[in-house]
Motif scaffolding. Structure first.
Motif, short mmCIF file in Angstrom:
data_model
loop_
_atom_site.label_atom_id
_atom_site.label_comp_id
_atom_site.label_asym_id
_atom_site.label_seq_id
_atom_site.Cartn_x
_atom_site.Cartn_y
_atom_site.Cartn_z
N GLY A 37 0.81 -1.22 0.00
CA GLY A 37 0.00 0.00 0.00
C GLY A 37 0.84 1.26 0.00
O GLY A 37 0.50 2.25 -0.67
N THR A 38 1.96 1.23 0.73
CA THR A 38 2.84 2.40 0.80
C THR A 38 3.58 2.61 -0.50
O THR A 38 3.76 3.75 -0.96
N ILE A 39 4.01 1.53 -1.13
CA ILE A 39 4.67 1.64 -2.44
C ILE A 39 3.70 2.17 -3.49
O ILE A 39 4.08 2.92 -4.40
N ALA A 40 2.42 1.81 -3.37
CA ALA A 40 1.42 2.18 -4.37
C ALA A 40 1.00 3.65 -4.32
O ALA A 40 0.33 4.13 -5.24
N VAL A 41 1.38 4.37 -3.28
CA VAL A 41 0.92 5.76 -3.12
C VAL A 41 1.22 6.63 -4.34
O VAL A 41 0.35 7.38 -4.81
N PRO A 42 2.44 6.58 -4.90
CA PRO A 42 2.72 7.45 -6.06
C PRO A 42 1.89 7.15 -7.30
O PRO A 42 1.85 7.97 -8.23
N LEU A 43 1.21 6.00 -7.32
CA LEU A 43 0.35 5.69 -8.46
C LEU A 43 -0.82 6.66 -8.57
O LEU A 43 -1.35 6.89 -9.66
N THR A 44 -1.22 7.21 -7.42
CA THR A 44 -2.37 8.13 -7.43
C THR A 44 -2.06 9.49 -6.83
O THR A 44 -2.85 10.41 -6.98
N ASN A 45 -0.94 9.63 -6.16
CA ASN A 45 -0.57 10.89 -5.53
C ASN A 45 0.70 11.42 -6.17
O ASN A 45 1.80 10.92 -5.93
N ALA A 46 0.56 12.43 -7.01
CA ALA A 46 1.68 12.95 -7.79
C ALA A 46 2.72 13.68 -6.94
O ALA A 46 3.82 13.96 -7.41
N ASP A 47 2.38 13.98 -5.70
CA ASP A 47 3.31 14.70 -4.83
C ASP A 47 4.30 13.77 -4.13
O ASP A 47 5.10 14.22 -3.31
N THR A 48 4.24 12.49 -4.44
CA THR A 48 5.14 11.52 -3.79
C THR A 48 6.01 10.85 -4.85
O THR A 48 5.78 10.99 -6.05
N SER A 49 7.03 10.10 -4.39
CA SER A 49 7.91 9.38 -5.30
C SER A 49 8.17 7.99 -4.75
O SER A 49 8.14 7.76 -3.54
N PHE A 50 8.46 7.06 -5.65
CA PHE A 50 8.73 5.69 -5.22
C PHE A 50 9.99 5.62 -4.36
O PHE A 50 10.05 4.86 -3.40
N GLY A 51 10.99 6.42 -4.70
CA GLY A 51 12.22 6.42 -3.92
C GLY A 51 12.00 6.83 -2.48
O GLY A 51 12.49 6.17 -1.54
N THR A 52 11.28 7.91 -2.29
CA THR A 52 11.01 8.40 -0.92
C THR A 52 10.15 7.40 -0.16
O THR A 52 10.37 7.16 1.03
N GLN A 53 9.19 6.79 -0.83
CA GLN A 53 8.34 5.80 -0.17
C GLN A 53 9.17 4.61 0.30
O GLN A 53 8.97 4.10 1.40
N LEU A 54 10.11 4.18 -0.53
CA LEU A 54 10.97 3.06 -0.15
C LEU A 54 11.87 3.41 1.03
O LEU A 54 12.12 2.57 1.91
N VAL A 55 12.35 4.65 1.06
CA VAL A 55 13.17 5.09 2.21
C VAL A 55 12.37 4.99 3.50
O VAL A 55 12.87 4.51 4.53
N GLY A 56 11.11 5.42 3.45
CA GLY A 56 10.26 5.34 4.64
C GLY A 56 9.99 3.91 5.06
O GLY A 56 10.05 3.57 6.25
N ILE A 57 9.69 3.05 4.09
CA ILE A 57 9.42 1.64 4.39
C ILE A 57 10.62 0.99 5.04
O ILE A 57 10.50 0.29 6.06
N VAL A 58 11.81 1.21 4.45
CA VAL A 58 13.03 0.59 4.97
C VAL A 58 13.39 1.15 6.34
O VAL A 58 13.77 0.41 7.25
N SER A 59 13.27 2.46 6.51
CA SER A 59 13.64 3.10 7.79
C SER A 59 12.78 2.57 8.93
O SER A 59 13.29 2.16 9.99
N ILE A 60 11.47 2.59 8.73
CA ILE A 60 10.56 2.15 9.78
C ILE A 60 10.65 0.65 9.99
O ILE A 60 10.65 0.16 11.12
N GLY A 61 10.78 -0.10 8.88
CA GLY A 61 10.89 -1.55 8.99
C GLY A 61 12.14 -1.98 9.72
O GLY A 61 12.10 -2.83 10.62
N ALA A 62 13.28 -1.40 9.34
CA ALA A 62 14.55 -1.78 9.97
C ALA A 62 14.56 -1.43 11.45
O ALA A 62 14.96 -2.23 12.30
#
Length: 442
Positions: A371-396
């Protein structure tokens, strides 16, 4: 000659100050366009908050239905107590850690230390922060998200974990782990500054709970007899009616979870957006359940109710990162993919011999990532790179600190019940009481 009825001087003396006060109040007091948004947003938080609180009942019913009858009472107890622990710990330290304002200990990474405080009784208009909502309503709403994170862990580790080590873990999770990682985004921390987006918590709440559960499952190990001679032994749940009820309760509560995360209801645009969020949330849940329905029929030749239930929850988790921007069609796609993920992820975990009793890791961790990776598919103000940074940071962060805590708890007293207790059932061994005392267990 026209007669005029005179007003006694005493009445005039009484009325004049009242008229003057009314005129002053009309000039000084804020109009509804100023206090209206404060009132409506506060109401949104209170309604959204008690809907999310009702999700605690959903988790309890879902878990009670999916565990064996000899462990039902234990799961019910855990869900009541974890919610109570979360309430105390989030007040004691969690809320300040998560929302430090300008009082960061380490700017952007570690928030403030202190207890949450409410407004005084009978708050005057002049003393209210009319730009947002009441602190009490905000605290209440955010607390429910904190408790949800702990509920996710409960189901994965069912049927073999000791009660008190689990409660100790919940104390630390709700008081420290969750508030710290959530502050990185919702408290104005470094992820927020980067442009990471997680509208209602696919990663901050659901994946975080899933990472904590995964760490616990790895340290705890599988249930006795779950994986034997290269085969997976199915342990059917005690009551699929309860599990289904729990799913519907969670589905209902999710409207508060996602809708309340609009964080505003004082304008036409805001309240309309809340309605849009409700509809998108519902579509994703429906799509997830239908995807699981069709896929289990194709793969196994028969429909699996538990997969359909988890498919609905998977759709809900998947849409939570961005329930506002998608169209109904995109909500269907996002939720449907979540349902597909669950159907494949459950047997994948079994191949790895990771025992997740209720399927929380596939639903919350894996679909939270999707769901977090999919955000840029509909929200133009986000990017896949930034989403991945958030996922990895919080996950780790969540996985590592949770793993360390589970290992510490294992070293000091252990976290797993004895083999005899597990076979007998935790209800008798840990509590001395059963949910279904009239049933004989061979």
């Amino acid at each position: 000659m026209k007669l005029t009825k005179l007003i006694p001087a005493s009445v005039v003396a009484t009325l004049l100050p009242l008229v003057a006060f009314a005129q002053d109040a009309e000039v000084a007091a804020p109009g509804f366009d100023e206090i209206g948004p404060y009132i409506m947003t506060t109401l949104l938080f209170l309604i959204g908050g008690f809907l999310v609180m009702w999700m605690a009942a959903g988790f309890a019913m879902l878990e009670a239905g999916l565990v064996r009858s000899k462990n039902v009472t234990t799961q019910l107890l855990k869900n009541v107590v974890l919610f109570s622990i979360a309430a105390v710990m989030y007040w004691l330290i969690g809320y300040s850690l998560m929302y430090p304002g300008d009082a960061w200990i380490i700017p952007g990474f570690l928030g403030a230390v202190g207890t949450a405080t409410m407004e005084p009784v009978g708050l005057a208009v002049a003393d209210a922060d009319l730009g947002y909502a009441s602190v009490a309503s905000d605290f209440f709403f955010q607390l429910m998200f904190c408790a949800t994170t702990a509920s996710i862990v409960s189901g994965t580790l069912a049927e073999r974990i000791k009660i008190w080590p689990f409660f100790i873990f919940v104390v630390v999770l709700t008081g420290f782990f969750y508030p710290i990682e959530a502050s990185w985004q919702w408290g104005g921390g470094f992820l927020s500054e980067m442009g990471f987006s997680d509208f209602a918590g696919s990663t901050l709440v659901h994946s975080a709970g899933g990472w904590a559960a995964l760490a616990g499952a790895l340290v705890l190990g599988p249930r006795i007899g779950k994986y034997k001679d290269g085969k997976v032994t199915a342990f059917p749940g005690s009551n699929l009616a309860l599990a289904t009820l729990g799913t519907f309760i969670l589905w209902l509560g999710w409207f508060g979870f996602n809708g309340g995360s609009q964080l505003a209801a004082g304008t036409i645009g805001d309240i309309t957006d809340v309605g849009r969020i409700f509809v998108n949330t519902n579509m994703a849940a429906a799509a997830g359940s239908i995807a699981a329905l069709i896929l289990t029929q194709i793969i196994y030749g028969k429909i699996d109710l538990t997969m359909v239930l988890n498919g609905a929850l998977a759709g809900l988790v998947s849409i939570t990162a961005e329930p506002l921007a998608p169209s109904l069609f995109m909500s269907l796609i996002i939720g449907g993919i979540g349902g597909i993920i669950v159907v494949f992820a459950v047997p994948f975990l079994d191949k790895l011999k990771i025992d997740d009793v209720v399927g929380a890791i596939p639903v919350h961790l894996m679909c939270g990532i999707w769901g977090t990776i999919a955000v840029p598919l509909t929200n133009a103000d986000t990017s896949f790179g930034t989403q991945l940074v958030g996922i990895v940071s919080i996950g780790a962060f969540t996985f590592v600190v949770s793993l360390v805590l589970w290992l510490v708890l294992k070293a000091f007293g252990g976290i797993r019940v004895s083999e005899e207790s597990e076979i007998t059932g935790l209800d008798k061994a840990e509590l001395g009481m059963e949910a279904y005392p009239e049933f004989y267990k061979g």
